[in-house]
Design a protein around this motif. Structure first.
Motif, PDB file in Angstrom:
ATOM      1  N   ASP A   1      -6.146   5.596  13.464  1.00  0.00           N
ATOM      2  CA  ASP A   1      -6.503   6.432  12.306  1.00  0.00           C
ATOM      3  C   ASP A   1      -5.324   6.578  11.340  1.00  0.00           C
ATOM      4  OD1 ASP A   1      -4.919   7.961  13.919  1.00  0.00           O
ATOM      5  OD2 ASP A   1      -6.000   9.838  13.503  1.00  0.00           O
ATOM      6  N   LYS A   2      -4.412   5.618  11.384  1.00  0.00           N
ATOM      7  CA  LYS A   2      -3.233   5.694  10.513  1.00  0.00           C
ATOM      8  C   LYS A   2      -3.368   4.768   9.306  1.00  0.00           C
ATOM      9  CE  LYS A   2      -0.634   8.531  12.965  1.00  0.00           C
ATOM     10  NZ  LYS A   2      -1.774   9.102  13.753  1.00  0.00           N
ATOM     11  N   ILE A   3      -2.607   5.095   8.261  1.00  0.00           N
ATOM     12  CA  ILE A   3      -2.548   4.239   7.072  1.00  0.00           C
ATOM     13  C   ILE A   3      -1.148   3.645   7.031  1.00  0.00           C
ATOM     14  CG2 ILE A   3      -2.723   4.173   4.556  1.00  0.00           C
ATOM     15  CD1 ILE A   3      -4.198   6.948   4.851  1.00  0.00           C
ATOM     16  N   VAL A   4      -1.073   2.333   7.109  1.00  0.00           N
ATOM     17  CA  VAL A   4       0.243   1.694   7.073  1.00  0.00           C
ATOM     18  C   VAL A   4       0.642   1.513   5.607  1.00  0.00           C
ATOM     19  CG1 VAL A   4       1.625  -0.295   7.775  1.00  0.00           C
ATOM     20  CG2 VAL A   4      -0.257   0.501   9.236  1.00  0.00           C
ATOM     21  N   ILE A   5       1.816   2.022   5.271  1.00  0.00           N
ATOM     22  CA  ILE A   5       2.259   1.936   3.876  1.00  0.00           C
ATOM     23  C   ILE A   5       3.549   1.135   3.756  1.00  0.00           C
ATOM     24  CG2 ILE A   5       1.103   4.051   3.102  1.00  0.00           C
ATOM     25  CD1 ILE A   5       3.823   5.484   3.387  1.00  0.00           C
ATOM     26  N   GLY A   6       3.751   0.590   2.544  1.00  0.00           N
ATOM     27  CA  GLY A   6       4.937  -0.225   2.287  1.00  0.00           C
ATOM     28  C   GLY A   6       4.521  -1.631   1.877  1.00  0.00           C
TER      29      GLY A   6
ATOM     30  N   LYS B   1       7.627  -0.228   9.119  1.00  0.00           N
ATOM     31  CA  LYS B   1       8.620  -0.229  10.190  1.00  0.00           C
ATOM     32  C   LYS B   1       8.146   0.593  11.390  1.00  0.00           C
ATOM     33  CE  LYS B   1      13.426  -1.133   9.832  1.00  0.00           C
ATOM     34  NZ  LYS B   1      14.316  -1.306   8.684  1.00  0.00           N
ATOM     35  N   GLN B   2       7.636   1.787  11.091  1.00  0.00           N
ATOM     36  CA  GLN B   2       7.116   2.635  12.183  1.00  0.00           C
ATOM     37  C   GLN B   2       5.951   1.953  12.879  1.00  0.00           C
ATOM     38  OE1 GLN B   2       6.248   5.930   9.606  1.00  0.00           O
ATOM     39  NE2 GLN B   2       7.968   7.171  10.379  1.00  0.00           N
ATOM     40  N   ALA B   3       5.112   1.339  12.070  1.00  0.00           N
ATOM     41  CA  ALA B   3       3.899   0.733  12.622  1.00  0.00           C
ATOM     42  C   ALA B   3       4.217  -0.383  13.605  1.00  0.00           C
ATOM     43  CB  ALA B   3       3.017   0.208  11.489  1.00  0.00           C
ATOM     44  N   GLU B   4       5.329  -1.071  13.362  1.00  0.00           N
ATOM     45  CA  GLU B   4       5.710  -2.186  14.240  1.00  0.00           C
ATOM     46  C   GLU B   4       5.870  -1.733  15.685  1.00  0.00           C
ATOM     47  OE1 GLU B   4       9.221  -3.757  12.423  1.00  0.00           O
ATOM     48  OE2 GLU B   4       8.044  -4.924  10.952  1.00  0.00           O
ATOM     49  N   LYS B   5       6.266  -0.463  15.858  1.00  0.00           N
ATOM     50  CA  LYS B   5       6.527   0.032  17.217  1.00  0.00           C
ATOM     51  C   LYS B   5       5.333   0.754  17.821  1.00  0.00           C
ATOM     52  CE  LYS B   5      11.089   0.966  15.573  1.00  0.00           C
ATOM     53  NZ  LYS B   5      11.502   2.140  14.819  1.00  0.00           N
ATOM     54  N   MET B   6       4.216   0.748  17.061  1.00  0.00           N
ATOM     55  CA  MET B   6       3.052   1.499  17.551  1.00  0.00           C
ATOM     56  C   MET B   6       1.986   0.570  18.116  1.00  0.00           C
ATOM     57  SD  MET B   6       2.924   4.237  14.419  1.00  0.00           S
ATOM     58  CE  MET B   6       1.483   5.159  14.905  1.00  0.00           C
ATOM     59  N   SER B   7       1.213   1.092  19.066  1.00  0.00           N
ATOM     60  CA  SER B   7       0.125   0.304  19.654  1.00  0.00           C
ATOM     61  C   SER B   7      -1.089   0.356  18.729  1.00  0.00           C
ATOM     62  CB  SER B   7      -0.259   0.891  21.018  1.00  0.00           C
ATOM     63  OG  SER B   7      -0.865   2.158  20.819  1.00  0.00           O
ATOM     64  N   PRO B   8      -1.989  -0.608  18.854  1.00  0.00           N
ATOM     65  CA  PRO B   8      -3.217  -0.583  18.043  1.00  0.00           C
ATOM     66  C   PRO B   8      -3.961   0.739  18.216  1.00  0.00           C
ATOM     67  CG  PRO B   8      -3.039  -2.672  19.213  1.00  0.00           C
ATOM     68  CD  PRO B   8      -1.917  -1.801  19.714  1.00  0.00           C
ATOM     69  N   GLU B   9      -3.921   1.275  19.415  1.00  0.00           N
ATOM     70  CA  GLU B   9      -4.589   2.543  19.702  1.00  0.00           C
ATOM     71  C   GLU B   9      -3.974   3.670  18.862  1.00  0.00           C
ATOM     72  OE1 GLU B   9      -7.517   4.695  21.097  1.00  0.00           O
ATOM     73  OE2 GLU B   9      -7.286   2.523  21.334  1.00  0.00           O
TER      74      GLU B   9
ATOM     75  N   ARG C   1       0.846  -1.194   0.000  1.00  0.00           N
ATOM     76  CA  ARG C   1       0.000   0.000   0.000  1.00  0.00           C
ATOM     77  C   ARG C   1       0.885   1.249   0.000  1.00  0.00           C
ATOM     78  NH1 ARG C   1      -2.541  -0.462   4.864  1.00  0.00           N
ATOM     79  NH2 ARG C   1      -4.350  -1.597   4.118  1.00  0.00           N
ATOM     80  N   ALA C   2       0.457   2.247  -0.738  1.00  0.00           N
ATOM     81  CA  ALA C   2       1.127   3.549  -0.678  1.00  0.00           C
ATOM     82  C   ALA C   2       0.065   4.614  -0.900  1.00  0.00           C
ATOM     83  CB  ALA C   2       2.217   3.646  -1.733  1.00  0.00           C
ATOM     84  N   THR C   3       0.456   5.852  -0.753  1.00  0.00           N
ATOM     85  CA  THR C   3      -0.496   6.928  -1.045  1.00  0.00           C
ATOM     86  C   THR C   3       0.053   7.736  -2.227  1.00  0.00           C
ATOM     87  OG1 THR C   3       0.436   8.788   0.183  1.00  0.00           O
ATOM     88  CG2 THR C   3      -0.767   7.120   1.471  1.00  0.00           C
ATOM     89  N   THR C   4      -0.782   8.609  -2.751  1.00  0.00           N
ATOM     90  CA  THR C   4      -0.300   9.422  -3.867  1.00  0.00           C
ATOM     91  C   THR C   4       0.721  10.456  -3.384  1.00  0.00           C
ATOM     92  OG1 THR C   4      -2.318  10.753  -3.620  1.00  0.00           O
ATOM     93  CG2 THR C   4      -2.276   9.137  -5.398  1.00  0.00           C
ATOM     94  N   TYR C   5       0.736  10.730  -2.087  1.00  0.00           N
ATOM     95  CA  TYR C   5       1.785  11.600  -1.553  1.00  0.00           C
ATOM     96  C   TYR C   5       3.133  10.872  -1.659  1.00  0.00           C
ATOM     97  CZ  TYR C   5       4.607  14.496   1.474  1.00  0.00           C
ATOM     98  OH  TYR C   5       5.610  15.289   1.947  1.00  0.00           O
ATOM     99  N   HIS C   6       3.101   9.555  -1.471  1.00  0.00           N
ATOM    100  CA  HIS C   6       4.325   8.750  -1.512  1.00  0.00           C
ATOM    101  C   HIS C   6       4.466   8.102  -2.884  1.00  0.00           C
ATOM    102  CE1 HIS C   6       2.936   9.055   2.665  1.00  0.00           C
ATOM    103  NE2 HIS C   6       4.224   9.101   2.977  1.00  0.00           N
TER     104      HIS C   6
ATOM    105  N   ALA D   1       0.002   8.669   7.162  1.00  0.00           N
ATOM    106  CA  ALA D   1       0.693   7.462   6.725  1.00  0.00           C
ATOM    107  C   ALA D   1       1.845   7.137   7.669  1.00  0.00           C
ATOM    108  CB  ALA D   1       1.215   7.653   5.305  1.00  0.00           C
ATOM    109  N   VAL D   2       1.962   5.864   8.002  1.00  0.00           N
ATOM    110  CA  VAL D   2       3.147   5.403   8.744  1.00  0.00           C
ATOM    111  C   VAL D   2       3.706   4.200   8.003  1.00  0.00           C
ATOM    112  CG1 VAL D   2       2.422   6.237  11.011  1.00  0.00           C
ATOM    113  CG2 VAL D   2       1.754   3.951  10.274  1.00  0.00           C
ATOM    114  N   THR D   3       5.008   4.069   7.992  1.00  0.00           N
ATOM    115  CA  THR D   3       5.603   2.944   7.279  1.00  0.00           C
ATOM    116  C   THR D   3       5.424   1.673   8.098  1.00  0.00           C
ATOM    117  OG1 THR D   3       7.751   3.245   8.323  1.00  0.00           O
ATOM    118  CG2 THR D   3       7.365   4.431   6.243  1.00  0.00           C
TER     119      THR D   3
END
Lengths: 274, 185, 387
Positions: A242-247, A230-238, A171-176, A226-228
């Motif tokens: 409202d984030k979009i995981v990309i990569g 890698k970033q998402a791995e360190k984040m809690s479900p909470e 997944r990616a966004t048009t920003y990325h 958007a969070v990558t």
């Protein structure tokens, strides 16, 4: 690079039909750059699309292009790929096209792991018909057919694809846009069914009604949300709510359909002595 | 119309009656005759009523369905109840009395034989009762010769079951021999 | 397995004959979804196609099957699908796409009793109008209707040929009786089978207009992957294939789609006549019903009644000329069909009131009998005597 992109466009078809601020052109350009990078022979490259704003992209591309019926792009593409496995086949669909009316074809293309590269333009809305809610419209958002707010839950395209058997999901966004291009390249190289979800903005049909501003502001929204992986791995479900995981979200191994069918041919010919 | 023989093979799904009909038609064609085989069955593959119809003729067969059969084979009570009354006058009604306990009133000549039981006891598999029935039917009517029927059986059965099926056919002809009546011309 | 050369008499099922005919015509792609009473076609294709290097796929639904067939055809492989009424309904939108984008393909509909699930194993001829008008919009289509197992073979070949020649979906409209019955057939040798290939472009790719017709109204068709990169769409398109909403382009496209079929009726339409020379009462019947009608005519003749049979082999375009011609010389026309008069309306339209038309209709899921057709013939003959 621009001239390389241009060389794969049917520029006599411009101006395109997309509204100011629409993200579809960014996805289109990422696809063309990806095909350029892959080095595919344009004569052997096929682009199939469904119905909707995004599916008009096929008409602007100087490949073998097929603009099909609503929701059915993957089924047409399956026929092309099985008939001529040597062709490189990309399938462009919108979120409603791929997951509502075409939902059945989507999960079965994934289950077969047929070597198609599906790019889903996810703008969270039915744009061409003027802003009705789709299976990707987030709960609470407004659409012409959800004037009091959408009460339906949305699909997670990536989870759906993975669960159904796709062997490459990203997944990616048009920003990325650069990331999007790289993901398309990797998806095309995967021998199997690949799904790349491209989050794109529809300021006219979705953004305006949901007070998300113009195209530029919606691009910035993509950047902020958007969070990558890698970033998402360190984040809690909470934190991810409202984030979009990309990569690259998933890579798997499974036999590819047309290759398996080649084995069927060999078995049948051995049995019948042909 | 040229001379035409109509057959109705009836019983339950799973008794192989459609295959029997196909084999009978195949044998007729091998003898240079015309044949049509049509079928009707319930939606379920096993257990429902099943019926195969075969028409054998020297001439062209336009209407593909049996009108009034010369020969009826009934391998279940339901089939006997339904079809025994619809046989040409003087025609043949072959009954598998393994399953048909009450033979309905009929103007046909009735041959009640333990087809399924003997298939089980003498060939070892009740599954081949359809082939036993074919032997009886051909033996009694002379509609097709034994040689072409054997060829037809061999062309339509799974590989590896040849001797079983030929044994079943042999049993059928043997059962038919105990009756020396020929179908009237 | 039978070789392509089949000359011996053999017992063959109607559905099996469709497969053998399609393969003889060069079909090498099948996509389908199982549905009674057409399933034998899929099963046999699954077995036969890979042995010939062809492809078979069981799709997730009827809609996808139609789509895959169109995709394969566009990739240059002759393609066919088979279904029955309910599946035929689901395929309609994509059949319309094939008509609009001019992609050759063949759809076999082995009709069963409807509406809805009806009686899946029982015969009917209720899809005559669906075959013609099932998809939305004005569209051309060719529908062929076999009355025997041998004809199922021959018409499968002809369906593929017409589809390739005119770039149009062709429907082989069978019924359960013809699909499931087995009968003696003697098939032509492979070399006697005429196989027509679609017209290919002879120009350079840069000069190629994928929707610019030749003199016959049919544009040459390049396959995907052959170097002619072009656009295919169900939208109204110009000769380049590019979408447009220009009313003139829209009108001329639609008119051409019709013209390419209706300018070639001599090639497309065929009927079979039996005992028509001196017939006073004529039965019009098609498919399995024509078998009953033929026997009824024979028995009527044996009883001294001058009866005849006109059997449309092509039912769409409707053989209007052939039926209109009857009106000048017969006393009465009986249309025998297993529906409530779908083709009878067309017969009435063709004869314009110049001769009486009545129907013999059976809708109980059984084959129409020759007795009921015969009794209708007798009635007409009796009326003629007393009148």
């Amino acid at each position: 690079m621009l001239s390389q992109v241009e060389s794969h466009l049917r520029s006599d078809r411009f101006p395109h039909i997309w509204c100011p601020g629409c993200g579809n052109g960014i996805v289109l350009a990422a696809l063309v750059r990806a095909i350029e990078e892959l080095g595919y022979d344009p004569d052997k490259t096929v682009v199939v699309s469904g119905i909707g704003c995004s599916s008009r992209a096929a008409g602007y591309l100087d490949f073998n292009t097929l603009h099909t019926t609503h929701g059915r792009a993957l089924a047409f593409a399956t026929g092309i790929k099985l008939a001529r496995p040597e062709l490189e086949v990309f399938v462009l669909m919108g979120d409603g096209d791929a997951t509502a009316i075409g939902g059945n074809h989507f999960i079965h293309a994934a289950r077969r792991n047929i070597d198609l590269t599906a790019i889903i333009f996810n703008n969270s809305i039915y744009g061409m018909t003027g802003g009705q809610y789709s299976p990707l419209t987030p709960p609470g958002k407004r659409a012409t057919t959800a004037p009091y707010g959408n009460i339906e839950r949305s699909f997670d395209i990536a989870e759906l694809a993975k669960g159904a058997g796709a062997t490459y999901v990203a997944r990616a966004t048009t920003y990325h846009a650069t990331m999007l291009e790289k993901l398309i390249v990797a998806g095309a190289r995967n021998k199997g069914f690949s799904v790349i979800e491209a989050i794109t903005a529809c300021p006219v049909g979705y953004g305006r009604r949901n007070k998300m501003g113009n195209g530029l502001q919606m691009l910035l929204w993509q950047k902020e949300h958007a969070v990558t992986v890698k970033q998402a791995e360190k984040m809690s479900p909470e934190e991810l709510r409202d984030k979009i995981v990309i990569g690259e979200l998933y890579k798997g191994e499974a036999p590819e359909y047309t290759a398996m069918y080649q084995q069927v041919i060999e078995r049948a010919q051995k049995t019948t002595g042909q | 119309m040229e001379e035409t023989l109509e057959f109705r093979l009836s019983g339950s799904g799973g008794q192989g009656l459609i295959l029997a009909g196909v084999i009978l038609a195949e044998a007729a064609i091998r003898e240079g005759k015309n044949a049509v085989q049509a079928q009707s069955y319930g939606p379920e593959a096993r257990g429902g009523a099943s019926k195969a119809e075969v028409i054998i003729s020297e001439g062209e067969i336009d209407y593909p369905k049996v009108v009034l059969p010369d020969v009826v084979l009934a391998m279940s009570q339901d089939a006997a109840d339904k079809y025994a009354v619809r046989v040409k006058k003087g025609g043949l009604l072959i009954i598998d009395n393994t399953y048909v306990k009450n033979i309905p009133a009929t103007s046909a000549r009735v041959y009640a034989l333990p087809i399924s039981r003997l298939a089980r006891e003498k060939v070892g598999k009740e599954m081949v009762a359809n082939i036993v029935a074919l032997g009886i039917l051909a033996g009694l009517t002379g509609a097709v010769s034994r040689r072409t029927l054997e060829e037809a059986v061999l062309s339509r059965i799974p590989r590896g079951t040849e001797s079983l099926n030929l044994k079943a056919l042999e049993l059928g002809f043997e059962m038919a021999r105990t009756f020396t009546v020929k179908v009237p011309a | 397995m039978m070789s392509d050369v089949v000359e011996m008499a053999r017992l063959m099922q109607g559905n099996e004959a469709v497969v053998e005919g399609a393969l003889a015509a060069g079909v090498r792609f099948y996509a389908g979804y199982p549905i009674t009473p057409s399933t034998e076609i899929a099963e046999l294709m699954a077995e036969r196609l890979p042995a010939l290097g062809g492809k078979f796929i069981q799709m997730e639904d009827e809609i996808a099957s139609m789509a895959a067939v169109i995709g394969a055809s566009l990739a240059g492989v002759k393609a066919l699908t088979a279904t029955s009424g309910p599946g035929f309904s689901l395929k309609q939108e994509n059949i319309g796409f094939a008509a609009m984008a001019e992609i050759p393909c063949v759809i076999v509909n082995v009709q069963r009793w409807g509406p809805s699930t009806g009686i899946p194993t029982a015969p009917a001829q209720g899809d005559v109008m669906q075959a013609r008008w099932g998809t939305h919009g004005d569209h051309p289509v060719i529908v062929l209707c076999p009355a025997s197992v041998r004809e199922a073979y021959l018409l499968a070949i002809r369906a593929v040929n017409l589809s390739e020649k005119y770039r149009v979906p062709v429907i082989l409209l069978m019924d359960e009786v013809i699909g499931h019955m087995r009968e003696r057939v003697v098939l032509p040798r492979a070399k006697e089978v005429e196989v027509i290939e679609r017209k290919k472009p002879s120009v350079e790719p840069k000069d190629y207009y994928p929707y610019r017709p030749g003199d016959d109204g049919v544009p040459p068709m390049a396959s995907f992957g052959e170097g002619y990169r072009y656009h295919v769409t169900g939208l109204v398109h110009d000769e380049k294939g590019n979408p447009t909403t220009d009313p003139q382009v829209a009108e001329s496209l639609l008119l051409r789609l019709h013209r390419k079929i209706y300018d070639h009726l001599d090639d497309v339409v065929s009927v079979e006549g039996y005992q028509l020379e001196d017939a006073e009462v004529t039965v019009v019947a098609y498919g399995a019903a024509a078998r009953s009608a033929k026997r009824a005519v024979k028995e009527a003749r044996a009883a001294g009644i001058k009866a005849g049979l006109l059997r449309p082999v092509t039912i769409w375009p409707f053989p209007e000329k052939e039926v209109a011609e009857l009106a000048g010389r017969v006393r009465h026309i009986i249309v025998a069909e297993m529906n409530l008069g779908q083709l009878k309306g067309e017969v009435e339209r063709a004869v314009r009131g110049r001769v009486g038309v009545s129907g013999v209709n059976r809708v109980n899921g059984e084959l129409i009998t020759f007795e009921e057709i015969l009794s209708a013939i007798r009635e007409v003959a009796l009326d003629a005597q007393s009148g």
